[in-house]
Enzyme design. Sequence first.
Site, PDB file in Angstrom:
ATOM      1  N   SER A 579       0.863  -1.182   0.000  1.00  0.00           N
ATOM      2  CA  SER A 579       0.000   0.000   0.000  1.00  0.00           C
ATOM      3  C   SER A 579       0.898   1.230   0.000  1.00  0.00           C
ATOM      4  O   SER A 579       2.032   1.176   0.503  1.00  0.00           O
ATOM      5  CB  SER A 579      -0.866   0.018   1.259  1.00  0.00           C
ATOM      6  OG  SER A 579      -1.531   1.264   1.372  1.00  0.00           O
ATOM      7  N   TYR A 592      -3.463  -0.024  10.337  1.00  0.00           N
ATOM      8  CA  TYR A 592      -3.420  -0.480   8.948  1.00  0.00           C
ATOM      9  C   TYR A 592      -2.052  -0.210   8.324  1.00  0.00           C
ATOM     10  O   TYR A 592      -1.406  -1.097   7.758  1.00  0.00           O
ATOM     11  CB  TYR A 592      -4.522   0.228   8.144  1.00  0.00           C
ATOM     12  CG  TYR A 592      -4.446  -0.006   6.657  1.00  0.00           C
ATOM     13  CD1 TYR A 592      -4.865  -1.211   6.098  1.00  0.00           C
ATOM     14  CD2 TYR A 592      -3.937   0.982   5.799  1.00  0.00           C
ATOM     15  CE1 TYR A 592      -4.783  -1.435   4.733  1.00  0.00           C
ATOM     16  CE2 TYR A 592      -3.850   0.769   4.425  1.00  0.00           C
ATOM     17  CZ  TYR A 592      -4.274  -0.446   3.890  1.00  0.00           C
ATOM     18  OH  TYR A 592      -4.187  -0.666   2.552  1.00  0.00           O
TER      19      TYR A 592
HETATM   20  N1  LIG Z   1      -8.215  -0.310  -2.870  1.00  0.00           N
HETATM   21  C1  LIG Z   1      -7.214   0.441  -2.478  1.00  0.00           C
HETATM   22  O1  LIG Z   1      -7.278   1.639  -2.576  1.00  0.00           O
HETATM   23  C2  LIG Z   1      -5.989  -0.154  -1.894  1.00  0.00           C
HETATM   24  C3  LIG Z   1      -4.927   0.694  -1.598  1.00  0.00           C
HETATM   25  C4  LIG Z   1      -3.777   0.153  -1.042  1.00  0.00           C
HETATM   26  C5  LIG Z   1      -3.708  -1.188  -0.793  1.00  0.00           C
HETATM   27  N2  LIG Z   1      -4.764  -1.993  -1.093  1.00  0.00           N
HETATM   28  C6  LIG Z   1      -4.630  -3.415  -0.809  1.00  0.00           C
HETATM   29  O2  LIG Z   1      -5.059  -4.189  -1.883  1.00  0.00           O
HETATM   30  C7  LIG Z   1      -5.526  -5.433  -1.416  1.00  0.00           C
HETATM   31  C8  LIG Z   1      -6.851  -5.755  -2.092  1.00  0.00           C
HETATM   32  O3  LIG Z   1      -7.778  -4.776  -1.780  1.00  0.00           O
HETATM   33  P1  LIG Z   1      -9.066  -4.432  -2.670  1.00  0.00           P
HETATM   34  O4  LIG Z   1      -9.063  -2.986  -2.846  1.00  0.00           O
HETATM   35  O5  LIG Z   1      -9.127  -5.285  -3.825  1.00  0.00           O
HETATM   36  O6  LIG Z   1     -10.196  -4.778  -1.611  1.00  0.00           O
HETATM   37  P2  LIG Z   1     -11.444  -5.773  -1.695  1.00  0.00           P
HETATM   38  O7  LIG Z   1     -12.150  -5.643  -0.400  1.00  0.00           O
HETATM   39  O8  LIG Z   1     -12.196  -5.530  -2.941  1.00  0.00           O
HETATM   40  O9  LIG Z   1     -10.749  -7.179  -1.749  1.00  0.00           O
HETATM   41  C9  LIG Z   1     -10.137  -7.767  -0.637  1.00  0.00           C
HETATM   42  C10 LIG Z   1     -10.501  -9.227  -0.618  1.00  0.00           C
HETATM   43  O10 LIG Z   1      -9.793  -9.840   0.448  1.00  0.00           O
HETATM   44  C11 LIG Z   1     -10.676 -10.722   1.100  1.00  0.00           C
HETATM   45  N3  LIG Z   1     -10.238 -10.900   2.483  1.00  0.00           N
HETATM   46  C12 LIG Z   1     -10.270 -10.019   3.491  1.00  0.00           C
HETATM   47  N4  LIG Z   1      -9.801 -10.576   4.597  1.00  0.00           N
HETATM   48  C13 LIG Z   1      -9.456 -11.836   4.282  1.00  0.00           C
HETATM   49  C14 LIG Z   1      -8.907 -12.903   5.023  1.00  0.00           C
HETATM   50  N5  LIG Z   1      -8.654 -12.801   6.326  1.00  0.00           N
HETATM   51  N6  LIG Z   1      -8.671 -14.052   4.378  1.00  0.00           N
HETATM   52  C15 LIG Z   1      -8.958 -14.163   3.075  1.00  0.00           C
HETATM   53  N7  LIG Z   1      -9.477 -13.211   2.338  1.00  0.00           N
HETATM   54  C16 LIG Z   1      -9.733 -12.046   2.939  1.00  0.00           C
HETATM   55  C17 LIG Z   1     -12.019 -10.067   1.020  1.00  0.00           C
HETATM   56  O11 LIG Z   1     -13.065 -11.031   1.187  1.00  0.00           O
HETATM   57  C18 LIG Z   1     -11.982  -9.459  -0.358  1.00  0.00           C
HETATM   58  O12 LIG Z   1     -12.522 -10.335  -1.330  1.00  0.00           O
HETATM   59  C19 LIG Z   1      -5.580  -5.338   0.077  1.00  0.00           C
HETATM   60  O13 LIG Z   1      -4.456  -5.963   0.636  1.00  0.00           O
HETATM   61  C20 LIG Z   1      -5.524  -3.860   0.323  1.00  0.00           C
HETATM   62  O14 LIG Z   1      -4.968  -3.520   1.558  1.00  0.00           O
HETATM   63  C21 LIG Z   1      -5.894  -1.504  -1.646  1.00  0.00           C
END
Ligand SMILES: NC(=O)c1ccc[n+]([C@@H]2O[C@H](COP(=O)([O-])OP(=O)(O)OC[C@H]3O[C@@H](n4cnc5c(N)ncnc54)[C@H](O)[C@@H]3O)[C@@H](O)[C@H]2O)c1
Length: 703
Positions: A579, A592
């Site tokens: 991130s 976080y």
């Molecule tokens: N969207 C953003 O702006 C952003 C920014 C920085 C980092 N991220 C990182 O990207 C990654 C994906 O995020 P996203 O935006 O696609 O979110 P999202 O919520 O769409 O997808 C995350 C997925 O992870 C699954 N999940 C959560 N906890 C879990 C667990 N304990 N075991 C298994 N699965 C689990 C959820 O069910 C979900 O399907 C994350 O690690 C997030 O921190 C996202």
Amino acid sequence: MNAPVALSRSATRFAVPVSRWDDSRAAAMTPAELLLYRSNLLGSDLTVTNFGGGNTSAKLTEIDPLTGAAVEVLWVKGSGGDIGSMKLDGFATLYQEKLLSLERHYGGPQDDDKMVGYLPHCTFNLNGRAASIDTPLHSLLPFAHVDHVHPDAIIALAASSGGEAATRTIWGGRIGWLPWKRPGYTLGVQLRDYVKANPHVEGVMLAGHGIICWADSAKACYEHTIELIADAAAYLNAKLADAPAFGGEKVAPDDDRAAIAAALMPRLRGLMTGARRKVGHFSDDGEALEFVGSVEFERLAALGTSCPDHFLRTKIAPLTLDPARLSDDAYLAEKLEDYRRLYAAYYDRCKRADSPAMRDPNPVVVLVPGVGRMTFATDKTTARLAGEFYGNAINVMRGAEAIGDYIALDEQEAFDIEYWLLEEAKLQRMPKPKPLVGRIALVTGGAGGIGAATAARLLADGACVMLADRDAAAVEEVRAGFAGQYGKDVVRASVVDVTDESQVEAGFQACAREFGGLDMLVANAGIASSAPIEETTKSLWDRNYDVLAQGYFLTAKHAWPLLKGMSAQGGSSVVFIGSKNAVAAATNASAYASAKAAANHLARCLALEGAPAGIRVNIVNPDAVIKGSRIWDGDWRKERAGAYGIDSGSELEEHYRQRSMLKRDVLPSDIAEAVYFLASDMSAKSTGNMINVDAGNAQAFTR
Ligand SMILES: NC(=O)c1ccc[n+]([C@@H]2O[C@H](COP(=O)([O-])OP(=O)(O)OC[C@H]3O[C@@H](n4cnc5c(N)ncnc54)[C@H](O)[C@@H]3O)[C@@H](O)[C@H]2O)c1
Ligand SMILES: [Zn+2]
């Protein structure tokens, strides 16, 4: 894992087909449509023919586009394709008169390959579909409708020392018998001459191969074919009812066989060096277990498969392993080495002056008593089909042994088909495989925005993907969508909460069992939370660290043995989704952001640790991926909007866009592109890196 399979005898009987012809559907069809209908009916019935196997024809009257005269045209299934799913354009159409005139160019079996070259000269109406090498079988027989199929019950007769006698017993001379001859013009001539000399026959068994039969109408031909298969199946079933197949059971199915296969397949895959990476397919169906656990297993497996259709997919013989020695790495390495050496010796013994170079000498089929059947190929569909073809071969052996001794194809004959120059030409014409074909990826959080976009990117380039997510309904929905888009073979889902070590282990085990191993891990499952330090409860802190720090640790730890196993094949890769907040401090998100920082540092430690085994570990840092992300559906959105004092709707997206240096939205597909680069060989020389995908954020510049 799997419930023990009770091997009832009925599970291993031959299916007895019945006619599925529907007069009301057929009534309005043209002659060509009737041929297609008949072909699809035959080909979609797996008791009749194996995938892609067999061909059908009709001699129809057509109007010549040049002369306007009525001419006789042979419609015959073209080269490649599958009669079950083909359409009208899958037929080659050829002037029957020209086909018959080709015989003047034929001087004997040495001309078989040359004769194939004349077929395009007989094309009717500029039809571009290439005619198959079986075309002479159809053109030289003086019958309007001809079917040629390879059902298991028929090959069982064709590949047994008792087959000719059984053919006489079943059909009392209505069906003839021709000794083995590989497909081609010579077989067509022999067949025609045989039928001329035996005008009463209604079909002919082709030893070691299949059957060909005919009739005056499409319906009669179809029903004739079905009846002959049903006769053979019923006859064999009666014989099989007398005694257990393959001499009875020697090794009972192991209740842990799925776990044993999961542990074994990646190790075999890692040892199958000297070729493109392979994908595995495991089956422990009743027929496979009965065969591998039987008294006669070793003897029959060594004989090899008989029908050309079978061994072109399975290689002539399988590799068999001793279930008591599976944990011994040296044993596995030696068995694979032996197999490759024997294959090379077979090549050297049989090769001809103009034979194509030796192909991949690794086994396709691996059999283990008590465990089942594993097959390996460069893509999942081919691996699955190889397994199914070996299942057909097992059926054939079972039937053949019930009426005599099973007869495998002569080694030189097998070689001549495997290394047939025309077959080689077909292989050379195949399109270059996509870059990730043969690669296996596991994506945690695969049901989410970034995870699903990453999976799609990898699937689009040919990888197999295991989606792992704690949300069972969502991950199944994503899997089903991808199965529709990329094919059911290449995508699987497993329910994994990355905070639960046993679930993580089970997820990798499922990946190993379903695909045979792992090349690319994308650790992506994540959550987000926002709270000032004084309001950050211990449980909120723990939740972030459980998922984002410990979850990444557990995921990497249990992927490690699989990834390490690919070191001899060019290595493997891990991508952590970090991130912006892992490198840049965040307000009101210390739990976080610090957990993300921990994960990012873990990635660098693992890059150091993984390098000797060829495991690369890199990071993609997204920021503000709002569209498509489920994180942004929840409280995080309100909390972030609150932190900036703005509206949580469109204002928020605008806020992030304006905050970025490039003033652009960041989409899940943008993250996926960076993951693709780091996961694939495009970044083969990079490890310990991070790529920011955030439309530009100076705070997050790495240094
Ligand atoms: N969207 C953003 O702006 C952003 C920014 C920085 C980092 N991220 C990182 O990207 C990654 C994906 O995020 P996203 O935006 O696609 O979110 P999202 O919520 O769409 O997808 C995350 C997925 O992870 C699954 N999940 C959560 N906890 C879990 C667990 N304990 N075991 C298994 N699965 C689990 C959820 O069910 C979900 O399907 C994350 O690690 C997030 O921190 C996202
Ligand atoms: Zn055939």
